[in-house]
Design an enzyme around this catalytic site. Structure first.
Site, PDB file in Angstrom:
ATOM      1  CB  CYS A 382      58.331 -42.368-137.398  1.00  0.00           C
ATOM      2  SG  CYS A 382      59.345 -43.905-136.877  1.00  0.00           S
ATOM      3  CG  HIS A 508      61.123 -39.250-136.041  1.00  0.00           C
ATOM      4  ND1 HIS A 508      60.072 -39.014-135.721  1.00  0.00           N
ATOM      5  CD2 HIS A 508      61.564 -40.669-135.883  1.00  0.00           C
ATOM      6  CE1 HIS A 508      59.506 -40.137-134.980  1.00  0.00           C
ATOM      7  NE2 HIS A 508      60.412 -41.075-135.224  1.00  0.00           N
ATOM      8  CD  GLU A 510      59.614 -35.402-136.422  1.00  0.00           C
ATOM      9  OE1 GLU A 510      59.619 -35.514-137.767  1.00  0.00           O
ATOM     10  OE2 GLU A 510      59.321 -36.193-135.641  1.00  0.00           O
TER      11      GLU A 510
HETATM   12  N1  GLN Z   1      56.671 -47.901-133.252  1.00  0.00           N
HETATM   13  C1  GLN Z   1      57.049 -47.851-134.259  1.00  0.00           C
HETATM   14  C2  GLN Z   1      58.457 -48.495-134.306  1.00  0.00           C
HETATM   15  O1  GLN Z   1      58.974 -48.858-133.644  1.00  0.00           O
HETATM   16  C3  GLN Z   1      57.443 -46.493-134.831  1.00  0.00           C
HETATM   17  C4  GLN Z   1      58.371 -45.677-133.956  1.00  0.00           C
HETATM   18  C5  GLN Z   1      58.094 -44.201-134.374  1.00  0.00           C
HETATM   19  O2  GLN Z   1      57.164 -43.636-134.674  1.00  0.00           O
HETATM   20  N2  GLN Z   1      59.390 -43.303-133.754  1.00  0.00           N
HETATM   21  O3  GLN Z   1      58.658 -48.863-135.559  1.00  0.00           O
END
Ligand code: GLN
Length: 531
Positions: A382, A508, A510
């Site tokens: 992410c 994500h 994970e």
């Molecule tokens: N801050 C980033 C976004 O909002 C990544 C978010 C995250 O890593 N879950 O896109």
């Protein structure tokens, strides 16, 4: 349909969730269809607006529900997919009741905790069980007995037993049995006091599960049975072990699952835990070890990255390897307190996980550059995917000062920018791009070979995306976007082909990793680290 209610006593953080998941696992291993429910007493509608430093990781479900990390444990242990309804919170229940009141559904009466709030709770629990075709619904009550926050929920469960009848609803109380070091004595008083509290609420536990450093001795066991009005054989020792995945075996040393089924008057079927047992064995006796650096803002609390830690354990179990985590505070790299070469010299791989806000980002970007230039395996999750794009834009494409508009709204090269649909939103709760989204992977790519297919689905939680205006220049310089949304507009996976392992994803992965089926990207990453 039968119900098991798990409460906790003495203090929080006892591992009640692990006991619940482990019991669920054991019952499932005996051929029962088990549905877990976790009740959280807080008034937040979901966990999305909570600080992971205080509350632990925000877990995300397929349907986009942001919830407590215990739901992650259920999924990891039971290999099931949860949704919004598996995690009733105080906020969700009261929201429901207040909306009904405004619609006039209670016209003429005063709306009360009993029967209205407790009624909603019972209906909720029964409905979840019915819709998932459960043989057994296992309900974990968050918090500690004695908290105001969960008292009305315990009351609802008391009524549930009255309505469903003996042998259809079972209460299990998880407590702490401390050992006084000087005398080496196992102390039962906190357990007695907390069961008394439960009895005040009209609930007689059928089982007391004792969290304890060493196996519970006969004397204290008898004492707990006598004072808590529980059969001696139903006082279960839940002593420390090497990994949470071993807890089912610890509990069944005393035939816990068999006793539970007996109390519920359900047939005790044969138990199949052979594969699980092999994996636990691998976790306990790894043949190789590696060091993985994880960067991040919440490094002070490993709980904020539970799913990543677990995903590494899952892959490790299949590779007979142990990943030791080295947490990296990237602000130290930024302000010169630590040199990057020093910090990363002994690591076998680097992960930059999800994150929000600017703190430590320049340090993260430096770590990614180090991984890319020194051929060290890299996995970007992410935010770590977004930072990898920024690093590549700056240092390979020559777009000096490239950034994400989340951190630098006036950057000359906004390679990461807000999703158009997100621009209009002012509310913070539940408004990100949340939950499972499909992606199409490039044939022959690293990610496609790891997943073994070209259509995948992973969970998301973010507001920002790769800016389509920069895809061409990034790809021209050798970055491969190896996975995209089905309409081709959103970049979901990236990789650098001639690298030991350099992969990132906007998702994500994970969150979907399980002990029986580790997340493919983690598996590939760890395998590369082992080389
Ligand atoms: N801050 C980033 C976004 O909002 C990544 C978010 C995250 O890593 N879950 O896109």
């Amino acid at each position: 349909m039968k119900f098991i209610v798990v409460t906790g006593g003495v203090l929080s953080g006892l591992g009640k969730g692990i006991v619940t998941s482990s019991l669920g696992k054991l019952l499932k291993a005996r051929g029962y269809n088990v549905t877990p429910i976790k009740f959280d007493g807080y008034l937040n509608v979901d966990a999305g607006t909570m600080n992971p430093l205080r509350h632990g990781e925000v877990f995300v479900l397929d349907d986009g529900t942001e919830c407590d990390m215990d739901l992650g444990n259920y999924e990891r242990f039971l290999d099931v997919t949860m949704n919004y309804y598996n995690n009733p919170t105080g906020g969700k229940i009261f929201n429901l009741v207040l909306k009904k009141e405004r619609r006039g559904e209670y016209l003429g009466v005063d709306v009360q905790f009993i029967p209205h709030v407790t009624g909603e709770i019972k209906e909720w629990v029964r409905k979840v069980g019915k819709e998932s075709n459960a043989d057994i619904v296992i309900i974990e009550v968050g918090g500690t007995i004695g908290d105001i926050e969960n008292s009305y929920f315990v009351e609802a469960m008391r009524q549930l037993k009255l309505e469903e009848g003996e042998n259809n609803v079972l209460f299990i109380h998880v407590t702490l049995v401390p050992i006084l070091k000087v005398v080496g004595e196992q102390k039962t008083k906190p357990t007695q006091a907390s069961v008394r509290e439960l009895l005040h609420m009209g609930v007689q536990p059928d089982f007391v599960v004792c969290r304890i450093e060493e196996p519970l001795k006969d004397g204290p066991r008898r004492k707990i049975a006598l004072y808590c009005n529980v059969k001696e054989s139903n006082v279960i020792s839940d002593h420390d072990c090497k990994t949470i995945y071993e807890v089912p075996f610890v509990l069944d040393e005393e035939n816990f699952s068999e006793k539970v089924l007996n109390e519920l008057q359900l047939p005790v079927r044969e138990k199949h835990m052979e594969d699980w047992s092999k994996l636990v064995d691998n976790i306990k006796n790894p043949e190789k070890e590696v060091t993985i650096a994880i960067t991040g803002k919440y490094t002070a609390l490993a709980d904020s990255y539970v799913s990543i830690k677990e995903a590494l354990i899952h892959s490790g179990a299949h590779l007979k390897a142990k990943a030791n985590i080295k947490w990296i505070e990237t602000t130290d790299i930024e302000n010169g307190k630590a040199s990057i070469a020093d910090v990363l010299k002994d690591v076998d791989g680097i992960i930059v996980p999800g994150g929000f806000g600017s703190r430590g980002t320049e340090g993260k970007i430096k770590c990614i550059q180090y991984a890319r230039e020194n051929n060290i395996p890299y996995l970007g999750l992410c935010f770590g995917f977004q930072m990898a794009v920024i690093e590549f834009a700056r240092n390979v494409c020559g777009l000096e000062g490239a950034h994400s508009t989340e951190i630098e709204p006036n950057t000359k090269y906004p390679v990461i920018d807000i999703i158009p649909e997100q621009k209009e939103i002012d509310e913070k709760g539940g408004t990100m791009r949340l939950g499972a989204y499909p992606a199409i992977l490039k044939e022959g790519s690293i990610v496609a070979s790891l997943y073994g297919k070209t259509e995948v689905s992973e969970r998301h939680r973010h507001r920002y995306e790769v800016n389509p205006d920069y895809i061409e220049i990034l790809e021209k310089h050798g970055l491969v976007f190896s996975g995209r949304s089905p309409d081709g507009k959103l970049m979901e996976f990236l990789e650098i082909p001639d690298h030991k392992f350099f992969v990132g994803t906007q998702a994500h992965p994970e969150f979907k990793s399980r002990l029986d089926s580790p997340a493919p990207l983690f598996y590939g990453f760890l395998k590369a680290c082992l080389k």
